[in-house]
Design an enzyme around this catalytic site. Structure first.
Site, PDB file in Angstrom:
ATOM      1  N   GLU A   1       0.841   3.377 -10.961  1.00  0.00           N
ATOM      2  CA  GLU A   1       0.484   3.687  -9.371  1.00  0.00           C
ATOM      3  C   GLU A   1      -0.995   3.420  -9.163  1.00  0.00           C
ATOM      4  O   GLU A   1      -1.983   3.942  -9.952  1.00  0.00           O
ATOM      5  CB  GLU A   1       0.835   5.031  -9.060  1.00  0.00           C
ATOM      6  CG  GLU A   1       0.651   5.607  -7.821  1.00  0.00           C
ATOM      7  CD  GLU A   1       0.624   6.897  -7.517  1.00  0.00           C
ATOM      8  OE1 GLU A   1       0.220   7.269  -6.154  1.00  0.00           O
ATOM      9  OE2 GLU A   1       0.667   7.805  -8.357  1.00  0.00           O
TER      10      GLU A   1
ATOM     11  N   ASP B   1     -14.018  13.883 -14.864  1.00  0.00           N
ATOM     12  CA  ASP B   1     -14.575  13.696 -13.832  1.00  0.00           C
ATOM     13  C   ASP B   1     -15.670  14.821 -13.706  1.00  0.00           C
ATOM     14  O   ASP B   1     -15.509  16.010 -13.649  1.00  0.00           O
ATOM     15  CB  ASP B   1     -13.695  13.730 -12.562  1.00  0.00           C
ATOM     16  CG  ASP B   1     -14.404  13.631 -11.001  1.00  0.00           C
ATOM     17  OD1 ASP B   1     -15.564  13.333 -11.176  1.00  0.00           O
ATOM     18  OD2 ASP B   1     -13.870  13.912 -10.123  1.00  0.00           O
TER      19      ASP B   1
ATOM     20  N   ASP C   1     -19.331  15.834 -11.482  1.00  0.00           N
ATOM     21  CA  ASP C   1     -20.067  15.611 -10.325  1.00  0.00           C
ATOM     22  C   ASP C   1     -21.265  16.737 -10.201  1.00  0.00           C
ATOM     23  O   ASP C   1     -21.077  17.865 -10.555  1.00  0.00           O
ATOM     24  CB  ASP C   1     -19.140  15.986  -9.301  1.00  0.00           C
ATOM     25  CG  ASP C   1     -19.422  15.458  -7.637  1.00  0.00           C
ATOM     26  OD1 ASP C   1     -20.719  15.875  -7.408  1.00  0.00           O
ATOM     27  OD2 ASP C   1     -18.967  14.650  -7.334  1.00  0.00           O
TER      28      ASP C   1
END
Length: 413
Positions: free
Chosen positions: A44, A107, A109
């Site tokens: 996807e 991830d 940040d």
């Protein structure tokens, strides 16, 4: 040279996708040497277009389809999802549409460090707070390679204020949701929201886990510069965030007086280090509330990676693709070498406008033979693609191992 403003993006993206995006490298990565054409076709993708138009459940059977779509739609963001048991475009017709394979992703940040960074906040970053990302890469890369044995790890700068990690080993891609959660929980030491004072609790009366000790050592190597000098965590008006982690009232009061006697975070930390060590090593552990591991807990709370573990746990979570152009900064989401992370400076990452200027400048003085080179080789993006190529070369060795294993299995009777 190559100054960028967000208003320029729609003009620059068609040129970027036409001349610079590394299509063959990108599809080679996501195909994983798989001879089954359905493997890529079951992956996807999603595109975000100008005006916040979001296209999900996109699939491509080969490089040509992917390249044609990017050049036609010019997405401002590309996200990569899982490989499913069918084509994502047909998900509404399938009753059991489920992800079967997915890289283990992380991830990180800088906005998640806003409670400990004092130089910037929100989307802003600088050389000082970027050191948090440097520490995060060192700690996570060590854990993933040494504790889990992974060797095919792609580190990518997000283009603005964070980093993404793609663990691409066959074993990592096949992990169940439960196993991903276990890995993510193992790597998460800092937890709790803004209302939680103590975010790290090691319960270290009988020793600390070797992986935590390794993380503490990495943090300790740069703690003075990052936390004491750059972030000034024991500066005037700031030391309470540290002292609030001390549970014993008499020790905390003593340290409060010590803070007032000194005028720098470095000297205050040295005094705190000495007093806390003496206190926890001489008091009966049954009578004190402060753990022997308190100094390690403080260092971890102020410098250990802040993980968004929901991203790592969910197989169906999408993550921004490498080589996107960040729409706010214009910087490319480039791969970097974790072993050279100390030298990585996000402010030196090229913008899309800079790259196109570099091509023009190169072409103006190039020979006819040089002009035939691929455009990315005429720019500073070449260095980043070289990192990606090294990653792919290492990944290729695992493909060969998989193919040999499958061949052996097919020969067994």
């Amino acid at each position: 040279m190559g100054s960028f403003s967000p208003e320029m993006l729609q003009e620059l993206l068609p040129q970027y996708y036409k001349r610079l995006f590394p299509y063959s490298h990108f599809i080679k990565w996501l195909s994983y040497g798989n001879v089954d054409k359905n493997y890529l076709a079951h992956r996807e993708f999603s595109f975000t277009l100008e005006g916040d138009i979001y296209l999900r459940y996109l699939t491509f059977t080969n490089q040509a389809e992917f390249e044609t779509s990017l050049k036609k739609k010019c997405p401002i963001k590309i996200d990569i999802g899982a490989v499913y048991n069918g084509r994502a475009t047909e998900h509404q017709r399938m009753t059991n549409f489920t992800p079967v394979e997915r890289e283990l992703v992380f991830d990180i940040d800088l906005t998640d460090y806003d409670d400990v960074r004092n130089c910037c906040s929100g989307a802003s970053i600088c050389e000082k707070c970027w050191r948090y990302m440097t520490v995060a890469v060192k700690i996570l890369n060590s854990a993933l390679t040494e504790d889990f044995g992974f060797s095919n790890i792609l580190w990518v700068y997000s283009g603005r204020r964070g980093i993404h990690c793609w663990v691409c080993d066959p074993a990592a891609r096949k992990l169940s949701g439960q196993a991903r959660s276990a890995v993510a929980e193992y790597l998460q030491l800092v937890s709790g929201g803004d209302q939680v004072t103590r975010k790290v609790n090691l319960k270290g009366e009988t020793g600390v886990h070797p992986s935590v000790e390794r993380a503490v050592k990495i943090i300790k190597d740069g703690f003075q510069q990052l936390c004491l000098e750059d972030q000034d965590i024991l500066g005037n008006g700031r030391w309470n965030k540290v002292l609030d982690l001390i549970s014993d009232t008499d020790l905390k009061n003593d340290l409060e007086q010590t803070m007032q006697k000194h005028n720098s975070s470095v000297t205050r930390w040295n005094e705190l280090n000495s007093k806390v060590s003496d206190y926890v090593n001489t008091r009966d552990w049954k009578k004190r509330k402060t753990s022997k591991a308190i100094l390690k807990e403080i260092m971890l709370q102020f410098a250990y990676p802040r993980l968004d573990i929901a991203v790592s746990k969910g197989m169906n979570h999408l993550l921004k693709a490498p080589f996107c152009v960040h729409p706010k900064t214009g910087r490319i989401c480039v791969p970097f070498d974790p072993l050279l992370v100390d030298k990585f400076n996000p402010e030196e990452v090229p913008t899309v406008s800079q790259l196109l200027d570099e091509i023009d400048k190169f072409t103006s003085t190039a020979t006819e033979e040089q002009k035939k080179m691929k455009d990315y080789k005429k720019t500073s993006l070449k260095v980043c693609i070289n990192v990606f190529e090294d990653f792919l070369a290492n990944l290729g060795k695992s493909w060969k191992g998989e193919l040999i294993a499958k061949s052996d299995e097919s020969m067994e009777f």
